[in-house]
Design a protein around this motif. Structure first.
Motif, short mmCIF file in Angstrom:
data_model
loop_
_atom_site.label_atom_id
_atom_site.label_comp_id
_atom_site.label_asym_id
_atom_site.label_seq_id
_atom_site.Cartn_x
_atom_site.Cartn_y
_atom_site.Cartn_z
N LEU A 82 0.84 -1.19 0.00
CA LEU A 82 0.00 0.00 0.00
C LEU A 82 0.88 1.25 0.00
CD1 LEU A 82 -1.67 -2.28 1.78
CD2 LEU A 82 -3.24 -0.38 2.09
N ALA A 83 0.45 2.26 -0.74
CA ALA A 83 1.11 3.57 -0.72
C ALA A 83 0.05 4.62 -0.40
CB ALA A 83 1.76 3.87 -2.07
N TYR A 84 0.45 5.64 0.34
CA TYR A 84 -0.48 6.67 0.82
C TYR A 84 0.05 8.04 0.43
CZ TYR A 84 -2.98 9.55 4.33
OH TYR A 84 -3.73 10.51 4.97
N VAL A 85 -0.79 8.81 -0.26
CA VAL A 85 -0.47 10.20 -0.61
C VAL A 85 -1.40 11.08 0.20
CG1 VAL A 85 -0.28 11.91 -2.46
CG2 VAL A 85 0.15 9.49 -2.95
N PRO A 86 -0.91 11.69 1.29
CA PRO A 86 -1.79 12.48 2.15
C PRO A 86 -2.15 13.82 1.52
CG PRO A 86 0.47 12.62 2.92
CD PRO A 86 0.47 11.63 1.79
N GLU A 87 -3.18 14.42 2.06
CA GLU A 87 -3.62 15.74 1.58
C GLU A 87 -2.50 16.77 1.71
OE1 GLU A 87 -6.99 19.10 2.76
OE2 GLU A 87 -7.07 17.10 3.64
N SER A 88 -1.66 16.64 2.72
CA SER A 88 -0.58 17.59 2.96
C SER A 88 0.58 17.44 1.98
CB SER A 88 -0.04 17.41 4.38
OG SER A 88 0.51 16.11 4.53
N MET A 89 0.52 16.41 1.11
CA MET A 89 1.53 16.09 0.09
C MET A 89 2.79 15.49 0.68
SD MET A 89 0.98 19.19 -2.65
CE MET A 89 0.73 20.54 -1.53
N ALA A 90 3.33 16.07 1.76
CA ALA A 90 4.45 15.48 2.50
C ALA A 90 5.68 15.23 1.64
CB ALA A 90 4.00 14.19 3.18
N VAL A 91 6.00 16.18 0.76
CA VAL A 91 7.27 16.08 0.03
C VAL A 91 8.36 16.73 0.87
CG1 VAL A 91 6.11 16.11 -2.21
CG2 VAL A 91 6.96 18.26 -1.25
N PHE A 92 9.62 16.36 0.59
CA PHE A 92 10.75 16.92 1.32
C PHE A 92 11.25 18.15 0.56
CE2 PHE A 92 10.71 12.39 2.41
CZ PHE A 92 10.67 12.48 3.79
N SER A 93 10.88 19.33 1.06
CA SER A 93 11.12 20.58 0.34
C SER A 93 12.60 20.88 0.13
CB SER A 93 10.45 21.75 1.06
OG SER A 93 9.06 21.58 1.08
#
Length: 241
Positions: A82-93
């Motif tokens: 399973l992979a989860y893409v949260p609403e907050s996006m959670a990329v490493f800026s």
């Protein structure tokens, strides 16, 4: 309908003193895109987070490919496929687009053929490959977040509101990208507030209200029934042209 790869059976979730989910039950068929719809506060994000083990179900079961994953730690759930893409996006800026993608490929080096496929979905990522993720626009960060979820083959992709806050042109691009992901045979559970995007993409739908599922069935049936949309969601497709 395909056999469900994911099944929720009477799932309840409590967060501190708050009882958020009240017996949530629905299936996600393999190889299809299932939508989770509902008004704000209905419990959609809590459902995704409970599936991933980020919040623990207090009752009921989450079954993935027939296996009970309700009590598994989140890393084990991710390793199950399973992979989860949260609403907050959670990329490493502070990391580059490339570094974000390398971190998402947990099983080994990025596969070049899969990366070319992802670039076809989101061409901007190729242009910004060596740029810090922090310089991307909101829509481009959303593309990167979804690309991270696709960095290696997964059996189920959970995505929370990918078109939220995006300009109409970017929404159209996102819808087309998800069409291609569907065509590639990926299984997706998608939370989406844009009903036009939902009706364009969904095979199946579960509608939530007050922490429970109040309707489930084919998305095309909901998209064709303005009275049902009004009853379940407080809107109709005709009002959101």
């Amino acid at each position: 309908m395909s056999e469900p790869i994911l099944r929720l059976e009477g799932v309840e979730t409590r967060i501190g003193p708050y009882h958020i989910l009240h017996g949530v039950s629905f299936d996600v068929p393999a190889g299809e895109l299932t939508l989770l719809l509902g008004r704000n506060g209905a419990g959609k994000t809590t459902t995704l987070r409970t599936i991933m083990g980020l919040w623990r179900a207090s009752a009921g079961r989450v079954l993935f490919d027939g296996r009970d994953i309700t009590a598994l730690p989140t890393p084990d759930i991710a390793r199950a496929g399973l992979a989860y893409v949260p609403e907050s996006m959670a990329v490493f800026s502070d990391l580059t687009v490339r570094e974000n993608m390398v971190l998402a490929a947990r099983s080994g080096p990025l596969d070049s053929a899969r990366l070319d496929w992802i670039f076809g979905l989101f061409p901007a990522l190729r242009r910004f490959w060596q740029s810090r993720a922090g310089v991307l626009s909101g829509g481009q960060k959303q593309m990167l977040a979804i690309a991270r979820g696709l960095a290696e083959p997964r059996r189920l992709l959970l995505v929370d509101e990918p078109t939220k806050g995006l300009a109409p042109a970017m929404v159209r691009n996102m819808v087309e990208a998800f069409r291609q992901v569907k065509a590639a045979g990926e299984t997706i559970l998608l939370v989406e507030q844009n009903f036009h995007a939902a009706s364009a993409l969904g095979d199946d739908v579960a509608v939530m209200d007050n922490g429970t599922v109040v309707h489930s069935g084919p998305m095309r049936a909901l998209a064709a029934d303005a009275a049902l949309q009004q009853s379940l969601l407080g809107l109709s497709l005709d009002q959101h042209q």
